[in-house]
Design an enzyme around this catalytic site. Structure first.
Site, mmCIF file in Angstrom:
data_model
loop_
_atom_site.group_PDB
_atom_site.id
_atom_site.type_symbol
_atom_site.label_atom_id
_atom_site.label_comp_id
_atom_site.label_asym_id
_atom_site.label_seq_id
_atom_site.Cartn_x
_atom_site.Cartn_y
_atom_site.Cartn_z
ATOM 1 N N THR A 201 0.251 -1.552 -0.260
ATOM 2 C CA THR A 201 -0.076 -0.268 0.396
ATOM 3 C C THR A 201 0.818 1.080 -0.181
ATOM 4 O OG1 THR A 201 -0.283 0.093 2.602
ATOM 5 C CG2 THR A 201 -2.136 -1.362 1.078
ATOM 6 N N GLU A 346 -6.277 -3.081 -1.675
ATOM 7 C CA GLU A 346 -7.021 -4.272 -0.912
ATOM 8 C C GLU A 346 -7.850 -5.121 -1.800
ATOM 9 O OE1 GLU A 346 -4.952 -2.081 2.642
ATOM 10 O OE2 GLU A 346 -6.812 -1.627 0.604
ATOM 11 N N LYS A 456 -13.026 16.188 12.208
ATOM 12 C CA LYS A 456 -14.098 15.937 13.030
ATOM 13 C C LYS A 456 -14.004 17.639 14.039
ATOM 14 C CE LYS A 456 -12.573 11.082 12.845
ATOM 15 N NZ LYS A 456 -11.652 11.614 11.864
ATOM 16 N N TRP A 461 -18.848 16.279 11.977
ATOM 17 C CA TRP A 461 -18.041 16.056 10.879
ATOM 18 C C TRP A 461 -18.347 16.420 9.263
ATOM 19 C CZ3 TRP A 461 -18.796 10.249 9.261
ATOM 20 C CH2 TRP A 461 -17.998 9.461 10.779
#
Length: 563
Positions: A201, A346, A456, A461
């Site tokens: 990754t 993934e 946050k 949010w």
């Protein structure tokens, strides 16, 4: 006698067809033997190979690999790991098939990694043989003393007379010489559950994590994207000419090198990315479909030579991150059809695209464009959910945010040598993407942000990508990233980092006043407006996969609201 007993008894009497990468390329060669693969680097003559010629080279390369000591694996253990450091090329395509075809494991090494991460991933993978483009030799020489498992190096070059390379304690070979002096290999079958590929990754949070995929998974992935890209709005056929501008070291180049032998399209690999040269090649070769991350589209559209070329009708498959609305509109002004796609390292990677349903075809154009820019549907054999932190489906109301989770037959079963992170990835039996999304009553998915990038603030949010979308539509904005920065009262507050378009000037007040127009229209709340807008004359820092590096930006500006 039960059906299973009869199956076992007769197992030697029929051919149990394996889903392997070799059967992909063999079918493609049988069906489209004269179709072309073109290697068109900016600093060497174009090379045109037919599918049949590519297959011949794959077989010769396999013979050479066997002579170099490459050993097969099986479903319980990896075969010899073969690493590759190379730009997009016909050589890389040949390695995509020759290495797994022997039952060994191809490690597509990320050439954009730092030297430290290169050392870590090559050692962690246990690569024994390294194929490397000659221009990367100074890098290899610098890190070679730290590489624990490399025993042999094969040098690849576009030069008529490749450089002579000597490395202490390492056997060195030359790629084309191996091809020329090897006979075509007679492949046998490998078990379809043998690991074919391994890569890492992008490493934006901690050390890079290894993911791996079997032959069976990659064949099913290729079939899934072949079906989805034949449907609207892609509608790709054998007549299309494809130029992948996603690196071949990055998540199987999004499956293109595998799907191409099912779809029979002409493919063009451009070596090192030279944007002016790529625009010229798109025109010369009549390219109809390009795919890559948003920054690549931005670089093509803002290159000084861009206006010389007619790009009307070109389709651009976008992935890696959401496309900013301003960039989408710039592309549409040039007649480019941008189509959203989605996936992760993934997930091999493709699991969703902006695919139309029957009723979608009758939508008004503005609704179609919004969907092409941001919407998603799962591709064949993929199942998606949007869940809360208890793993329960959130309402399909287009408003309630949850994490996107997925099941598909081509997801990595684990992080390589990392059971702890694997357990977190697969909690509840679904792969957790780390992306927050909403879904609507028709089942369309709308990605909102990365969990780690959601801001946050005061217990609420703020979706950074929504702010980026709006800011990107300002005519003077070239690039933008919105990050959460620590705030003593609110926990975090948004800060926008803006890079002007070439030749344009812009101020912090210009951006804040522009955002207030959207506040007045009720599109965002006033408290979403960033506390600070930083105007940068340098391009945004990028990850190894050309995304804006928000981790680096958060570190750079972590004290900007407290100073």
């Amino acid at each position: 006698m039960s059906i299973n007993e009869e199956f076992v008894e007769k197992a030697q009497e029929f051919y149990d067809y394996p889903l392997t990468l070799l059967n992909l390329i063999k079918w493609g060669v049988d069906t489209f033997p004269e179709q072309e693969v073109i290697y068109a680097p900016p600093d060497a003559p174009k090379l045109r190979l037919t599918f049949a010629q590519v297959w011949d080279r794959v077989r010769r390369l396999a013979s050479a690999l066997e002579q170099l000591g490459v050993k097969p694996g099986d479903p319980k253990r990896l075969g010899t790991r073969v690493g590759v450091l190379e730009w997009n090329s016909h050589r890389y395509l040949e390695l995509y098939y020759a290495v797994p075809g022997l039952g060994a494991t191809l490690h597509t090494v990320n050439i954009r990694y730092s030297p430290e991460d290169l050392v870590y991933t090559i050692n962690h993978a246990g690569d024994e043989i390294l194929f490397i483009k000659d221009e990367f030799m100074p890098l290899l020489q610098a890190i070679l003393p730290k590489l624990k498992t490399i025993r042999k190096v094969v040098v690849m070059s576009d030069k008529p007379e490749p450089p002579q390379v000597k490395l202490p304690g390492i056997e060195v070979y030359e790629y084309e010489d191996l091809i020329k002096r090897s006979n075509p290999y007679e492949f046998g079958d490998v078990d379809e559950r043998t690991v074919a590929t391994l890569f890492y990754t992008s490493g934006t949070t901690g050390l890079p994590k290894g993911v791996f995929f079997t032959h069976r998974q990659l064949v099913l992935h290729a079939m899934g994207i072949s079906i989805s890209t034949a449907a609207p709005p892609y509608e790709l056929t054998i007549k299309d000419v494809v130029m992948p501008l996603v690196p071949m070291y990055h998540v199987h180049a999004w499956g293109g090198p595998h799907a191409m032998f099912l779809t029979g399209q002409r493919y063009i690999y451009t070596g090192r990315m030279d944007w002016g040269y790529i625009l010229k090649t798109i025109s010369e070769e009549k390219v109809t479909y390009v795919f890559g991350v948003p920054v690549i589209l931005y670089l093509l559209l803002t290159h000084p030579d861009s206006s010389k070329y007619d790009l009307k009708g070109l389709k651009y498959g976008n992935g890696g991150s959401a496309i900013p609305e301003g960039l989408y509109k710039l592309a549409r002004s040039r007649g480019i059809i941008v189509i959203n796609g989605y996936g992760l390292s993934e997930t091999a990677p493709v699991i969703a695209q902006a695919l139309f349903k029957t009723q979608s075809l009758n939508w008004p154009e503005d609704k179609k464009e919004n969907f092409l820019m941001k919407g998603l549907r799962q591709i064949p054999l993929v199942f998606l959910r949007v869940v809360d932190d208890q793993g329960r489906d959130v309402p399909r109301d287009g408003k309630t945010i949850g994490e996107l989770v997925v099941r598909a037959p081509w997801l990595t079963p684990a992080y390589y040598k990392d059971p702890g992170k694997t357990k977190d990835l697969w909690r509840g039996g679904w792969l957790h993407t780390g992306d927050v999304a909403v879904w609507d009553s028709d089942g369309y998915i709308w990605i909102m942000d990365r969990l780690k990038d959601v801001i946050k603030s005061g217990g609420e949010w703020i979706v950074s990508t929504r702010l980026e979308d709006i800011i990107s539509t300002h005519p003077a904005v070239g690039e933008v990233a919105v990050i959460g920065v620590p705030h003593p009262q609110w926990g975090e507050r948004p800060v926008a980092v803006v890079v002007p378009r070439p030749g344009k000037k812009i101020t912090e007040d210009d951006i804040k006043n522009y955002l207030m127009k959207f506040v007045e229209k009720g599109e965002i709340p006033k408290w979403w407006v960033p506390d600070k807008v930083i105007i940068s004359e340098r391009e945004l820092p990028k990850t190894s996969t050309a995304k804006a590096d928000k981790k680096a930006l958060r570190e750079l500006y972590k004290n900007v609201l407290s100073s």
